[in-house]
Design a protein around this motif. Sequence first.
Motif, PDB file in Angstrom:
ATOM      1  N   TYR A  83      35.030 -34.063  33.297  1.00 37.19           N
ATOM      2  CA  TYR A  83      36.205 -34.138  32.444  1.00 37.19           C
ATOM      3  C   TYR A  83      37.514 -33.938  33.206  1.00 37.19           C
ATOM      4  O   TYR A  83      38.567 -34.447  32.780  1.00 37.19           O
ATOM      5  N   GLY A  84      37.489 -33.214  34.315  1.00 45.19           N
ATOM      6  CA  GLY A  84      38.708 -33.072  35.096  1.00 45.19           C
ATOM      7  C   GLY A  84      39.231 -34.433  35.549  1.00 45.19           C
ATOM      8  O   GLY A  84      40.421 -34.757  35.395  1.00 45.19           O
ATOM      9  N   ALA A  85      38.322 -35.245  36.087  1.00 44.29           N
ATOM     10  CA  ALA A  85      38.703 -36.579  36.557  1.00 44.29           C
ATOM     11  C   ALA A  85      39.027 -37.507  35.390  1.00 44.29           C
ATOM     12  O   ALA A  85      39.928 -38.355  35.479  1.00 44.29           O
ATOM     13  N   ILE A  86      38.297 -37.369  34.285  1.00 45.77           N
ATOM     14  CA  ILE A  86      38.536 -38.221  33.115  1.00 45.77           C
ATOM     15  C   ILE A  86      39.925 -37.968  32.540  1.00 45.77           C
ATOM     16  O   ILE A  86      40.677 -38.910  32.241  1.00 45.77           O
ATOM     17  N   ILE A  87      40.285 -36.711  32.396  1.00 52.65           N
ATOM     18  CA  ILE A  87      41.608 -36.365  31.869  1.00 52.65           C
ATOM     19  C   ILE A  87      42.699 -36.893  32.789  1.00 52.65           C
ATOM     20  O   ILE A  87      43.698 -37.470  32.337  1.00 52.65           O
ATOM     21  N   ALA A  88      42.514 -36.698  34.101  1.00 51.69           N
ATOM     22  CA  ALA A  88      43.521 -37.165  35.066  1.00 51.69           C
ATOM     23  C   ALA A  88      43.672 -38.679  35.018  1.00 51.69           C
ATOM     24  O   ALA A  88      44.792 -39.208  35.057  1.00 51.69           O
ATOM     25  N   ALA A  89      42.557 -39.400  34.915  1.00 52.83           N
ATOM     26  CA  ALA A  89      42.607 -40.865  34.889  1.00 52.83           C
ATOM     27  C   ALA A  89      43.301 -41.376  33.636  1.00 52.83           C
ATOM     28  O   ALA A  89      44.104 -42.319  33.688  1.00 52.83           O
ATOM     29  N   PHE A  90      43.002 -40.770  32.495  1.00 51.97           N
ATOM     30  CA  PHE A  90      43.628 -41.174  31.229  1.00 51.97           C
ATOM     31  C   PHE A  90      45.134 -40.934  31.280  1.00 51.97           C
ATOM     32  O   PHE A  90      45.932 -41.804  30.903  1.00 51.97           O
ATOM     33  N   SER A  91      45.515 -39.757  31.749  1.00 49.72           N
ATOM     34  CA  SER A  91      46.930 -39.405  31.805  1.00 49.72           C
ATOM     35  C   SER A  91      47.695 -40.332  32.739  1.00 49.72           C
ATOM     36  O   SER A  91      48.801 -40.797  32.413  1.00 49.72           O
ATOM     37  N   GLU A  92      47.103 -40.631  33.886  1.00 45.52           N
ATOM     38  CA  GLU A  92      47.770 -41.502  34.853  1.00 45.52           C
ATOM     39  C   GLU A  92      47.861 -42.938  34.338  1.00 45.52           C
ATOM     40  O   GLU A  92      48.885 -43.609  34.508  1.00 45.52           O
ATOM     41  N   LYS A  93      46.826 -43.401  33.681  1.00 44.47           N
ATOM     42  CA  LYS A  93      46.790 -44.787  33.210  1.00 44.47           C
ATOM     43  C   LYS A  93      47.815 -45.049  32.111  1.00 44.47           C
ATOM     44  O   LYS A  93      48.453 -46.110  32.094  1.00 44.47           O
ATOM     45  N   TYR A  94      47.972 -44.081  31.217  1.00 47.79           N
ATOM     46  CA  TYR A  94      48.834 -44.321  30.051  1.00 47.79           C
ATOM     47  C   TYR A  94      50.124 -43.508  30.037  1.00 47.79           C
ATOM     48  O   TYR A  94      50.948 -43.675  29.134  1.00 47.79           O
ATOM     49  N   GLY A  95      50.284 -42.612  31.014  1.00 49.70           N
ATOM     50  CA  GLY A  95      51.497 -41.810  31.039  1.00 49.70           C
ATOM     51  C   GLY A  95      51.577 -40.824  29.887  1.00 49.70           C
ATOM     52  O   GLY A  95      52.673 -40.485  29.425  1.00 49.70           O
ATOM     53  N   ILE A  96      50.435 -40.387  29.417  1.00 50.07           N
ATOM     54  CA  ILE A  96      50.365 -39.455  28.295  1.00 50.07           C
ATOM     55  C   ILE A  96      49.978 -38.070  28.808  1.00 50.07           C
ATOM     56  O   ILE A  96      48.995 -37.929  29.544  1.00 50.07           O
ATOM     57  N   LYS A  97      50.731 -37.063  28.441  1.00 51.78           N
ATOM     58  CA  LYS A  97      50.432 -35.695  28.857  1.00 51.78           C
ATOM     59  C   LYS A  97      49.221 -35.174  28.091  1.00 51.78           C
ATOM     60  O   LYS A  97      49.187 -35.255  26.863  1.00 51.78           O
ATOM     61  N   VAL A  98      48.236 -34.663  28.806  1.00 53.12           N
ATOM     62  CA  VAL A  98      47.047 -34.114  28.164  1.00 53.12           C
ATOM     63  C   VAL A  98      47.110 -32.595  28.225  1.00 53.12           C
ATOM     64  O   VAL A  98      47.160 -32.002  29.302  1.00 53.12           O
ATOM     65  N   ASN A  99      47.130 -31.976  27.055  1.00 52.61           N
ATOM     66  CA  ASN A  99      47.138 -30.520  26.952  1.00 52.61           C
ATOM     67  C   ASN A  99      45.695 -30.055  26.745  1.00 52.61           C
ATOM     68  O   ASN A  99      45.105 -30.305  25.698  1.00 52.61           O
ATOM     69  N   SER A 100      45.136 -29.400  27.754  1.00 52.05           N
ATOM     70  CA  SER A 100      43.734 -28.979  27.702  1.00 52.05           C
ATOM     71  C   SER A 100      43.665 -27.488  27.393  1.00 52.05           C
ATOM     72  O   SER A 100      43.995 -26.652  28.235  1.00 52.05           O
ATOM     73  N   ALA A 101      43.224 -27.153  26.178  1.00 50.41           N
ATOM     74  CA  ALA A 101      43.171 -25.764  25.733  1.00 50.41           C
ATOM     75  C   ALA A 101      41.760 -25.199  25.830  1.00 50.41           C
ATOM     76  O   ALA A 101      40.780 -25.914  25.647  1.00 50.41           O
TER      77      ALA A 101
END
Length: 381
Positions: A83-101
């Motif tokens: 999930y670390g890599a998945i979150i980073a890839a999603f955020s980079e691809k779409y420019g969306i900030k991911v808040n992981s709680a």
Amino acid sequence: MPQPMPKRILSKVFAASFAALLTAGAVACAPPEKDDSGAAGSGTDAAQATSAEDFGGMEALVEAAKAEGELNVIALPPDWANYGAIIAAFSEKYGIKVNSAQPDASSQDEINAANQQKGRSTAPDVFDLGQSVALANTSMFAPYKVATFDEIPAAFKDPDGTWVNDYGGYMSIGFDSAKVPPVTTVDDLLKPEYQGKVALNGDPTQAGAAFSGVLMVALSQGGSADDIAPGVEFFRKLKDAGNFLPVDPTPATIESGQTPVVIDWNYTNSSETKKLPSWTVVVPPDNAVAGYYYQAINKDAPHPAAARLWQEFLYSDEGQNLYAQGGVRPVRADTMQADGVLDPAVAAALPVVEGPVTVPTPEQTEKASKYLAENWAAAVG
């Protein structure tokens, strides 16, 4: 010393078991700002959208999600299913900030957070849940069908897309061979050499990994998916022997030596071998338990478009290959392999277990969950 599991794709018996047995069945803050209609930029009500077509297509969904700008996820450890890599890839691809709680939270903690933070901008947008918690809370989910929905076997999804399995694996025992003797069977854990050393990943009344761990132990003691009682009794014996360690294991506790034996999913245990060469992972061959996790959208998601785009990403070829890199079996693995789009390197690294595999049905999970709710605390408290 037991050898690590074979690095091959999961056997067809694993997929067949699921196909046969799984049936569809914080800090307070101001609420997120929305227009009066709660509509996305295109005029579509994102919270009601059941597919990208409701936005006018994928490009419009991406635009709506970017306009929201953020996504709230919960209970997704970076080392869990990649999930670390998945979150980073999603955020980079779409420019969306991911808040992981609360990355180390349980499935039940996810539901609790959604209820406690309902109407706030900090509420979870999406869930990643164990079976028992997911099926008990389907009224909180928003139906949504990703573009690849038809490629997901019927046994792994709700027909309306209210929930969809995302990845799966096997229950395992991980141990530090530099600190404890080799573990070959569940019964080994009762030996004096493991005093104060055996940890279970979570509370089985709240966490999917712990639930499946107790089921695996139950099978080793003559129980079944219909009778989890022998598993609870084993943990009572483990506590009475002084071997049960009431600590929720994390990478930090494993690497420090605080939890030298951990009952957890094979992909979570296996991720530790990269940091701790003496960490060894065993899937007990005579009582193998497999399970998929459930992905869903919070119907009250503060970022409904971003939540739906996240689902599209997870079930895309890119997202599924990222899951596979984390040692889990992505739900679209068979179709992707047939189409030649499953990364050969990650496909070769997926584990296989020869022989029978137990996967509890929703009905069996409900029955076992009730038994655990009534008996677990007394056994290990």
